[in-house]
Design a protein around this motif. Structure first.
Motif, mmCIF file in Angstrom:
data_model
loop_
_atom_site.group_PDB
_atom_site.id
_atom_site.type_symbol
_atom_site.label_atom_id
_atom_site.label_comp_id
_atom_site.label_asym_id
_atom_site.label_seq_id
_atom_site.Cartn_x
_atom_site.Cartn_y
_atom_site.Cartn_z
ATOM 1 N N ILE A 188 6.533 -6.453 -2.364
ATOM 2 C CA ILE A 188 5.089 -6.301 -2.254
ATOM 3 C C ILE A 188 4.451 -7.679 -2.075
ATOM 4 N N THR A 189 3.493 -7.784 -1.204
ATOM 5 C CA THR A 189 2.754 -8.984 -0.771
ATOM 6 C C THR A 189 3.376 -9.624 0.464
ATOM 7 N N ASP A 190 4.556 -9.187 0.902
ATOM 8 C CA ASP A 190 5.165 -9.742 2.115
ATOM 9 C C ASP A 190 4.392 -9.300 3.353
ATOM 10 N N THR A 191 4.281 -10.194 4.330
ATOM 11 C CA THR A 191 3.799 -9.813 5.649
ATOM 12 C C THR A 191 5.010 -9.359 6.455
ATOM 13 N N VAL A 192 4.961 -8.144 6.968
ATOM 14 C CA VAL A 192 6.113 -7.587 7.684
ATOM 15 C C VAL A 192 5.735 -7.273 9.126
ATOM 16 N N GLU A 193 6.719 -7.322 9.990
ATOM 17 C CA GLU A 193 6.530 -7.010 11.403
ATOM 18 C C GLU A 193 7.040 -5.602 11.694
ATOM 19 N N LYS A 194 6.386 -4.934 12.633
ATOM 20 C CA LYS A 194 6.836 -3.602 13.019
ATOM 21 C C LYS A 194 8.296 -3.649 13.451
ATOM 22 N N GLY A 195 9.112 -2.757 12.896
ATOM 23 C CA GLY A 195 10.531 -2.707 13.216
ATOM 24 C C GLY A 195 11.407 -3.523 12.286
ATOM 25 N N GLN A 196 10.780 -4.304 11.412
ATOM 26 C CA GLN A 196 11.529 -5.108 10.443
ATOM 27 C C GLN A 196 12.124 -4.220 9.358
ATOM 28 N N THR A 213 6.754 0.381 9.876
ATOM 29 C CA THR A 213 6.191 1.205 10.940
ATOM 30 C C THR A 213 5.076 0.501 11.703
ATOM 31 N N LEU A 214 4.590 -0.601 11.135
ATOM 32 C CA LEU A 214 3.572 -1.404 11.809
ATOM 33 C C LEU A 214 3.574 -2.797 11.208
ATOM 34 N N THR A 215 2.900 -3.707 11.871
ATOM 35 C CA THR A 215 2.769 -5.070 11.360
ATOM 36 C C THR A 215 1.612 -5.119 10.367
ATOM 37 N N GLY A 216 1.886 -5.712 9.218
ATOM 38 C CA GLY A 216 0.836 -5.775 8.218
ATOM 39 C C GLY A 216 1.322 -6.307 6.889
ATOM 40 N N LEU A 217 0.546 -6.046 5.874
ATOM 41 C CA LEU A 217 0.821 -6.521 4.518
ATOM 42 C C LEU A 217 1.473 -5.397 3.726
ATOM 43 N N LEU A 218 2.647 -5.668 3.187
ATOM 44 C CA LEU A 218 3.341 -4.662 2.376
ATOM 45 C C LEU A 218 2.677 -4.634 1.002
ATOM 46 N N ARG A 219 1.787 -3.650 0.785
ATOM 47 C CA ARG A 219 1.042 -3.612 -0.470
ATOM 48 C C ARG A 219 1.627 -2.599 -1.453
ATOM 49 N N GLY A 220 2.594 -1.810 -0.979
ATOM 50 C CA GLY A 220 3.227 -0.844 -1.873
ATOM 51 C C GLY A 220 4.687 -0.631 -1.513
ATOM 52 N N LEU A 221 5.551 -0.640 -2.527
ATOM 53 C CA LEU A 221 6.978 -0.402 -2.336
ATOM 54 C C LEU A 221 7.561 0.085 -3.649
ATOM 55 N N ILE A 222 8.230 1.213 -3.597
ATOM 56 C CA ILE A 222 8.772 1.806 -4.808
ATOM 57 C C ILE A 222 9.823 0.883 -5.429
ATOM 58 N N ASP A 238 -0.568 -2.226 4.738
ATOM 59 C CA ASP A 238 -1.978 -2.420 5.076
ATOM 60 C C ASP A 238 -2.021 -3.288 6.335
ATOM 61 N N PRO A 239 -2.595 -2.766 7.432
ATOM 62 C CA PRO A 239 -2.629 -3.543 8.678
ATOM 63 C C PRO A 239 -3.543 -4.759 8.618
ATOM 64 N N ARG A 240 -4.367 -4.845 7.586
ATOM 65 C CA ARG A 240 -5.308 -5.963 7.456
ATOM 66 C C ARG A 240 -4.605 -7.133 6.766
ATOM 67 N N LEU A 241 -4.156 -8.088 7.558
ATOM 68 C CA LEU A 241 -3.340 -9.188 7.040
ATOM 69 C C LEU A 241 -4.098 -10.114 6.089
ATOM 70 N N ASP A 242 -5.418 -10.086 6.158
ATOM 71 C CA ASP A 242 -6.210 -10.989 5.313
ATOM 72 C C ASP A 242 -6.591 -10.351 3.974
ATOM 73 N N GLU A 243 -6.015 -9.193 3.663
ATOM 74 C CA GLU A 243 -6.356 -8.485 2.427
ATOM 75 C C GLU A 243 -5.283 -8.677 1.346
ATOM 76 N N TYR A 244 -4.774 -9.898 1.228
ATOM 77 C CA TYR A 244 -3.696 -10.194 0.273
ATOM 78 C C TYR A 244 -4.071 -9.810 -1.155
ATOM 79 N N ASN A 245 -5.303 -10.111 -1.548
ATOM 80 C CA ASN A 245 -5.720 -9.842 -2.923
ATOM 81 C C ASN A 245 -5.730 -8.356 -3.255
ATOM 82 N N ASN A 246 -5.761 -7.508 -2.218
ATOM 83 C CA ASN A 246 -5.735 -6.064 -2.453
ATOM 84 C C ASN A 246 -4.447 -5.619 -3.137
ATOM 85 N N CYS A 247 -3.416 -6.439 -3.029
ATOM 86 C CA CYS A 247 -2.134 -6.101 -3.666
ATOM 87 C C CYS A 247 -2.240 -6.160 -5.193
#
Length: 272
Positions: A188-196, A213-222, A238-247
């Motif tokens: 959680i908090t990693d920026t991931v690329e689609k297909g990674q 499934t898309l490029t964005g911020l991994l804000r949830g992971l079991i 979360d596709p919004r890369l600037d929303e880090y604090n949302n994690c």
């Protein structure tokens, strides 16, 4: 019988339930959270349910402590502590005789909550009929009615399609491709690329990769090592890369629902 006055018991401690738990505690109500022995929250950083695994969990400066017994829970509650018990059946409800019971399991169906559990009963989302199963239902579907309190009827039915964030809906949520044990690669908090590859599932026949499934911020992971079934929800991007604090913060949706729960409890208490 417990002597904890105005106690509210919340069934469920996931990220949406956490918004309600946080608000009720901040408004001065003693709160006891009942969880399963193996919670499956995705947004773990903002879910009090993690206390089951860690002993304590802190969200936005508020800590929740896991009690090992009803008697320990009572001691913690009387000391003003936000408290959790692993009690999915809700056996502690009879002991504590709370002012209110809130079903925040969000199972999209009623797993056993009923009106005779407390003077006030509130449920979140579909699966309940206000005035029949519980006293009030709070709408959980994103849109104009999110957080609305219903004193008759039911919440909007589950569509199975997540709300749109940053132009994406169902793509934001990732489900397990197979049954097995989840092994995390990303966090959680990693920026991931689609297909990674963000994780893989250990099955009887080998490892199956889980892809972003898309490029964005991994804000949830079991949690790593969690046993999953095929189709089980395991991640949220979360596709919004600037929303880090949302994690690390309670979501707008959870806060809106929490307001509805508080409104329902205060309104219903007037008629007791």
């Amino acid at each position: 019988m417990s002597g904890v006055e105005n106690l509210i018991i919340v069934r469920g401690g996931g990220d949406l339930a956490t918004g309600t738990i946080y608000k009720l505690h901040q408004c001065g109500f003693p709160v006891l959270v009942l969880e399963t022995a193996n919670p499956s929250a995705i947004r773990r950083n903002v879910a009090f349910s993690e206390a089951v695994y860690q002993g304590t969990q802190t969200v936005e400066g508020l800590s929740c402590t896991l009690a090992s017994s009803v008697s320990e829970a009572e001691v913690l509650l009387k000391a003003g502590k936000l408290t959790m018990l692993a009690d999915p059946a809700g056996t502690a409800i009879d002991y504590f005789t709370p002012l209110a019971v809130v079903d925040a399991i969000l199972a999209k169906k009623n797993l056993g909550t009923c009106r005779d559990m407390a003077p006030i009963t509130v449920a979140l989302g579909p699966g309940f009929t206000a005035g029949v199963d519980v006293d009030a239902v709070v709408e959980t579907k994103r849109g104009h009615n999110l957080g609305k309190v219903l004193y008759s009827g039911s919440a909007a039915p589950n569509t199975g399609i997540p709300g749109i964030i940053g132009g994406y809906g169902k793509e934001r949520v990732i489900h397990s491709p197979a049954a097995g044990i989840l092994r995390n690669v990303a966090k959680i908090t990693d920026t991931v690329e689609k297909g990674q590859v963000i994780a893989y599932v250990e099955t009887e026949n080998g490892k199956i990769s889980v892809y972003a499934t898309l490029t964005g911020l991994l804000r949830g992971l079991i949690r790593d090592g969690y046993p999953v079934s095929q189709g089980f929800k395991i991640a949220d991007i979360d596709p919004r890369l600037d929303e880090y604090n949302n994690c690390f913060t309670i979501s707008d949706k959870a806060r809106c629902i929490a307001g509805g729960v508080l409104e329902a409890i205060l309104h219903l208490r007037e008629s007791l």
